[in-house]
Design a protein around this motif. Structure first.
Motif, PDB file in Angstrom:
ATOM      1  N   MET A  88       0.843  -1.143   0.055  1.00  0.00           N
ATOM      2  CA  MET A  88      -0.048   0.183   0.090  1.00  0.00           C
ATOM      3  C   MET A  88       0.919   1.329  -0.014  1.00  0.00           C
ATOM      4  O   MET A  88       1.996   1.256   0.672  1.00  0.00           O
ATOM      5  CB  MET A  88      -0.960  -0.092   1.359  1.00  0.00           C
ATOM      6  N   PHE A  89       0.437   2.248  -0.586  1.00  0.00           N
ATOM      7  CA  PHE A  89       0.992   3.585  -0.493  1.00  0.00           C
ATOM      8  C   PHE A  89      -0.227   4.655  -0.213  1.00  0.00           C
ATOM      9  O   PHE A  89      -1.168   4.514  -0.681  1.00  0.00           O
ATOM     10  CB  PHE A  89       1.560   4.090  -1.923  1.00  0.00           C
ATOM     11  N   ARG A  90      -0.037   5.488   0.665  1.00  0.00           N
ATOM     12  CA  ARG A  90      -1.150   6.339   1.213  1.00  0.00           C
ATOM     13  C   ARG A  90      -0.370   7.914   1.376  1.00  0.00           C
ATOM     14  O   ARG A  90       0.669   7.958   1.624  1.00  0.00           O
ATOM     15  CB  ARG A  90      -1.440   5.840   2.643  1.00  0.00           C
ATOM     16  N   ILE A  91      -1.586   8.929   1.250  1.00  0.00           N
ATOM     17  CA  ILE A  91      -1.091   9.937   1.336  1.00  0.00           C
ATOM     18  C   ILE A  91      -2.125  10.637   2.529  1.00  0.00           C
ATOM     19  O   ILE A  91      -3.224  10.172   2.750  1.00  0.00           O
ATOM     20  CB  ILE A  91      -1.502  11.063   0.193  1.00  0.00           C
ATOM     21  N   ASN A  92      -1.454  11.330   3.567  1.00  0.00           N
ATOM     22  CA  ASN A  92      -2.104  11.954   4.774  1.00  0.00           C
ATOM     23  C   ASN A  92      -2.059  13.542   4.380  1.00  0.00           C
ATOM     24  O   ASN A  92      -1.040  13.994   4.369  1.00  0.00           O
ATOM     25  CB  ASN A  92      -1.575  11.504   5.951  1.00  0.00           C
ATOM     26  N   TRP A  97      -6.876  25.761  10.853  1.00  0.00           N
ATOM     27  CA  TRP A  97      -7.122  27.338  10.787  1.00  0.00           C
ATOM     28  C   TRP A  97      -8.226  27.665  11.833  1.00  0.00           C
ATOM     29  O   TRP A  97      -9.201  27.209  11.877  1.00  0.00           O
ATOM     30  CB  TRP A  97      -7.588  27.652   9.398  1.00  0.00           C
ATOM     31  N   LYS A  98      -7.593  28.312  12.870  1.00  0.00           N
ATOM     32  CA  LYS A  98      -8.444  28.963  14.007  1.00  0.00           C
ATOM     33  C   LYS A  98      -8.947  27.725  14.716  1.00  0.00           C
ATOM     34  O   LYS A  98      -8.064  26.925  14.793  1.00  0.00           O
ATOM     35  CB  LYS A  98      -9.634  29.949  13.252  1.00  0.00           C
ATOM     36  N   GLN A  99     -10.256  27.739  14.831  1.00  0.00           N
ATOM     37  CA  GLN A  99     -10.883  26.525  15.562  1.00  0.00           C
ATOM     38  C   GLN A  99     -11.058  25.253  14.783  1.00  0.00           C
ATOM     39  O   GLN A  99     -11.754  24.311  14.937  1.00  0.00           O
ATOM     40  CB  GLN A  99     -12.057  26.613  16.312  1.00  0.00           C
ATOM     41  N   LEU A 100     -10.835  25.247  13.381  1.00  0.00           N
ATOM     42  CA  LEU A 100     -11.047  24.175  12.563  1.00  0.00           C
ATOM     43  C   LEU A 100      -9.810  23.479  11.999  1.00  0.00           C
ATOM     44  O   LEU A 100      -8.464  23.997  12.093  1.00  0.00           O
ATOM     45  CB  LEU A 100     -11.637  24.753  11.265  1.00  0.00           C
ATOM     46  N   SER A 101     -10.148  21.987  11.955  1.00  0.00           N
ATOM     47  CA  SER A 101      -8.818  21.275  11.698  1.00  0.00           C
ATOM     48  C   SER A 101      -9.573  20.429  10.430  1.00  0.00           C
ATOM     49  O   SER A 101     -10.722  19.988  10.505  1.00  0.00           O
ATOM     50  CB  SER A 101      -8.016  20.618  12.684  1.00  0.00           C
ATOM     51  N   LEU A 102      -8.625  19.706   9.820  1.00  0.00           N
ATOM     52  CA  LEU A 102      -9.027  18.690   8.776  1.00  0.00           C
ATOM     53  C   LEU A 102      -7.976  17.751   8.744  1.00  0.00           C
ATOM     54  O   LEU A 102      -6.686  17.778   8.980  1.00  0.00           O
ATOM     55  CB  LEU A 102      -8.833  19.339   7.256  1.00  0.00           C
ATOM     56  N   HIS A 103      -8.512  16.387   8.615  1.00  0.00           N
ATOM     57  CA  HIS A 103      -7.661  15.244   8.721  1.00  0.00           C
ATOM     58  C   HIS A 103      -8.003  14.271   7.381  1.00  0.00           C
ATOM     59  O   HIS A 103      -9.273  14.176   7.462  1.00  0.00           O
ATOM     60  CB  HIS A 103      -7.527  14.488   9.769  1.00  0.00           C
ATOM     61  N   ALA A 104      -7.236  13.847   6.494  1.00  0.00           N
ATOM     62  CA  ALA A 104      -7.673  12.972   5.449  1.00  0.00           C
ATOM     63  C   ALA A 104      -6.577  11.851   5.041  1.00  0.00           C
ATOM     64  O   ALA A 104      -5.179  12.345   5.326  1.00  0.00           O
ATOM     65  CB  ALA A 104      -7.932  13.679   4.257  1.00  0.00           C
ATOM     66  N   GLU A 105      -6.921  10.770   4.879  1.00  0.00           N
ATOM     67  CA  GLU A 105      -6.039   9.825   4.508  1.00  0.00           C
ATOM     68  C   GLU A 105      -6.476   8.976   3.303  1.00  0.00           C
ATOM     69  O   GLU A 105      -7.559   8.415   3.296  1.00  0.00           O
ATOM     70  CB  GLU A 105      -5.876   8.836   5.488  1.00  0.00           C
ATOM     71  N   TYR A 106      -5.825   9.109   2.248  1.00  0.00           N
ATOM     72  CA  TYR A 106      -6.091   8.240   0.961  1.00  0.00           C
ATOM     73  C   TYR A 106      -5.157   6.993   0.759  1.00  0.00           C
ATOM     74  O   TYR A 106      -4.016   7.480   0.828  1.00  0.00           O
ATOM     75  CB  TYR A 106      -6.403   9.093  -0.235  1.00  0.00           C
ATOM     76  N   GLY A 116      -7.666   2.383  -5.213  1.00  0.00           N
ATOM     77  CA  GLY A 116      -7.607   3.633  -4.302  1.00  0.00           C
ATOM     78  C   GLY A 116      -8.874   3.735  -3.368  1.00  0.00           C
ATOM     79  O   GLY A 116      -9.943   3.350  -3.960  1.00  0.00           O
ATOM     80  N   MET A 117      -8.811   4.217  -2.561  1.00  0.00           N
ATOM     81  CA  MET A 117      -9.708   4.355  -1.323  1.00  0.00           C
ATOM     82  C   MET A 117      -9.578   5.429  -0.419  1.00  0.00           C
ATOM     83  O   MET A 117      -8.186   5.573   0.176  1.00  0.00           O
ATOM     84  CB  MET A 117     -10.259   3.040  -0.924  1.00  0.00           C
ATOM     85  N   LEU A 118     -10.480   6.239  -0.090  1.00  0.00           N
ATOM     86  CA  LEU A 118     -10.376   7.221   1.168  1.00  0.00           C
ATOM     87  C   LEU A 118     -10.663   6.222   2.488  1.00  0.00           C
ATOM     88  O   LEU A 118     -11.831   5.752   2.765  1.00  0.00           O
ATOM     89  CB  LEU A 118     -11.623   8.440   0.920  1.00  0.00           C
ATOM     90  N   LYS A 119      -9.552   6.028   3.250  1.00  0.00           N
ATOM     91  CA  LYS A 119      -9.740   5.458   4.474  1.00  0.00           C
ATOM     92  C   LYS A 119     -10.502   6.374   5.468  1.00  0.00           C
ATOM     93  O   LYS A 119     -11.417   5.833   6.226  1.00  0.00           O
ATOM     94  CB  LYS A 119      -8.484   5.194   5.263  1.00  0.00           C
ATOM     95  N   GLU A 120     -10.336   7.455   5.516  1.00  0.00           N
ATOM     96  CA  GLU A 120     -10.959   8.576   6.509  1.00  0.00           C
ATOM     97  C   GLU A 120     -10.695  10.045   5.937  1.00  0.00           C
ATOM     98  O   GLU A 120      -9.660  10.202   5.430  1.00  0.00           O
ATOM     99  CB  GLU A 120     -10.418   8.393   7.990  1.00  0.00           C
ATOM    100  N   GLY A 121     -11.653  10.968   6.362  1.00  0.00           N
ATOM    101  CA  GLY A 121     -11.501  12.366   5.945  1.00  0.00           C
ATOM    102  C   GLY A 121     -12.512  12.931   6.617  1.00  0.00           C
ATOM    103  O   GLY A 121     -13.880  12.776   6.405  1.00  0.00           O
ATOM    104  N   TYR A 122     -12.232  13.975   7.576  1.00  0.00           N
ATOM    105  CA  TYR A 122     -13.176  14.616   8.211  1.00  0.00           C
ATOM    106  C   TYR A 122     -12.760  16.031   8.749  1.00  0.00           C
ATOM    107  O   TYR A 122     -11.531  16.410   8.692  1.00  0.00           O
ATOM    108  CB  TYR A 122     -13.737  14.005   9.390  1.00  0.00           C
ATOM    109  N   VAL A 123     -13.587  16.884   9.028  1.00  0.00           N
ATOM    110  CA  VAL A 123     -13.542  18.252   9.298  1.00  0.00           C
ATOM    111  C   VAL A 123     -13.716  18.377  10.904  1.00  0.00           C
ATOM    112  O   VAL A 123     -15.026  17.770  11.005  1.00  0.00           O
ATOM    113  CB  VAL A 123     -14.249  19.312   8.578  1.00  0.00           C
ATOM    114  N   THR A 124     -13.057  18.886  11.641  1.00  0.00           N
ATOM    115  CA  THR A 124     -13.188  19.003  13.399  1.00  0.00           C
ATOM    116  C   THR A 124     -13.352  20.497  13.562  1.00  0.00           C
ATOM    117  O   THR A 124     -12.588  21.274  13.224  1.00  0.00           O
ATOM    118  CB  THR A 124     -12.025  18.517  14.071  1.00  0.00           C
TER     119      THR A 124
END
Length: 403
Positions: A88-92, A97-106, A116-124
């Motif tokens: 597997m090869f993945r990109i994180n 920014w301010k009180q927002l953050s983003l995390h994604a892993e493909y 190819g598949m998105l394992k997780e991806g969300y805004v906090t």
């Protein structure tokens, strides 16, 4: 060893289930909704303590992994001495920014493993240092998290969608002194087709209901009591709908678990016992098994079962050139299928993780009985199983460079 674990873990009275699962689900939904209203006022407390990132921040990382395996039931592979190839090869991506953050892993797997598949991806949204809200494809709060295991193979709950599972929805999390609460609503699993009567695409990382049914409108509640040394004990609950595509009718699914993650000096012990049940609303469908899919393929899973797990690890610091840590572990799990005529499933992984800077290597000897990934039977291993089935094993080495 198996007999001792079965005797000590099968305390089924702790999982009292009413005769009508639908009524139980309605009651649990009321509890979940009440909890949301109780904790919502706490969200705004302490906003001044939030660390605000005035300037946007972005970090890109990833990993490249290779895998060697030699499986006892694959006679030609055994003759070759096993196979070594791309895993597997993945990109994180992590941004803030301010009180927002983003995390994604493909992730990019081979075509035969889902591509190819998105394992997780969300805004906090970080309300404060102890309270957050995730929106998107986020981890389902159920059982020991992030993982209920130590090995590259995980434990049996993963193979039925109950460990390291990700769905589309919204999740609230709050820490308060010795307590951690998580409440979530998931509209559905990853939806890739958006069709009217379209089954889910099997090209996904975590196992979800597939084929003639879809998971919809699921509520989750998880609570844990935080102990010293990052230890915890807790309980989890989930309940939701099970939409049947051919009939257009709604069934239900439900699960509950008790779990513990205990640390003492260099030792870690993870214990978990769960029960799950799927109720299909389709008079033409066999209701003792249900399809689940991930990595580009599906198989059958028993519609209801207990799963008990015990995972022990010991961490040893070393100074061997770049090698800094050896983590030895043994992960055991038992799937007790409560359906007459179904054979139980067992899994045991004995191994070691070698840490050398950014390189992590898992060396595992994984053994399974009525396990689709650890034996010659794929479709029915986690459902009816094979009477008199013997243990099969796979020696596996996974090497990953993480950046």
């Amino acid at each position: 060893m198996t007999a001792m674990i079965e005797e000590s873990w099968m305390v089924r009275t702790s999982y009292a289930i009413t005769s009508t699962v639908a009524n139980r689900i309605r009651k649990e939904w009321k509890i979940i909704c009440c909890c949301l209203f109780l904790f919502f006022p706490m969200i705004t407390n302490g906003q001044d303590s939030t660390k605000i990132n005035d300037k946007p921040k972005l970090h890109i990382g990833g990993a490249l992994r290779f895998n060697y395996n030699n499986s006892s039931w694959k006679k030609e592979q055994v003759k070759r001495g096993g196979d070594f190839g791309y895993d597997m090869f993945r990109i994180n991506a992590d941004a803030a920014w301010k009180q927002l953050s983003l995390h994604a892993e493909y992730r990019f797997y081979s075509k035969d493993f889902g591509g190819g598949m998105l394992k997780e991806g969300y805004v906090t949204w970080h309300f404060n240092d102890s309270t957050r809200l995730d929106i998107g494809l986020t981890q389902v709060p159920f059982g020991n998290i992030t993982y209920n295991s130590h090995s590259w193979f995980f434990n049996l709950p993963y193979y039925v969608g109950k460990e390291d599972d990700y769905d589309m929805g919204i999740k609230f999390e709050r820490k308060a002194r010795h307590w951690k609460y998580q409440l979530a609503f998931f509209k559905n699993a990853e939806e890739l087709n958006f069709g009217d009567k379209t089954a889910i695409d099997p090209g996904r990382y975590s196992y979800d209901v597939a084929g003639r049914n879809k998971e919809v409108n699921q509520g989750n509640a998880r609570v844990e009591y935080l102990l010293e040394n990052n230890s915890s004990i807790g309980a989890s609950l989930m309940a939701g709908g099970l939409y049947n595509i051919p009939s257009g009718e709604m069934g239900s699914h439900y699960a509950e678990a008790v779990h513990a993650n205990l640390n003492w000096k260099r030792w870690n012990l993870k214990l978990q016992s769960l029960y799950y049940q799927y109720n299909v609303n389709d008079s033409t469908q066999f209701k003792n098994a249900i399809d689940m899919a991930a990595y580009g393929a599906s198989y059958q899973v028993a519609a209801k079962a207990f799963i008990h797990t015990a995972s022990l690890a010991y961490t040893l610091p070393v100074k061997w050139g770049p090698v800094s840590t050896l983590t030895f572990y043994n992960d055991y799990s038992l799937m007790d299928k409560t359906i007459s005529g179904f054979e139980n499933t067992q899994m045991n992984v004995l191994g070691c993780m070698v840490t050398a800077g950014p390189v992590f290597t898992y060396i595992d000897w994984a053994a399974g009985k009525n396990h689709p990934w650890l034996g010659p039977v794929w479709d029915d291993a986690l459902a009816s199983g094979t009477p008199g089935e013997k243990w099969h094993s796979r020696f596996n080495i996974n090497i990953g460079y993480y950046f």
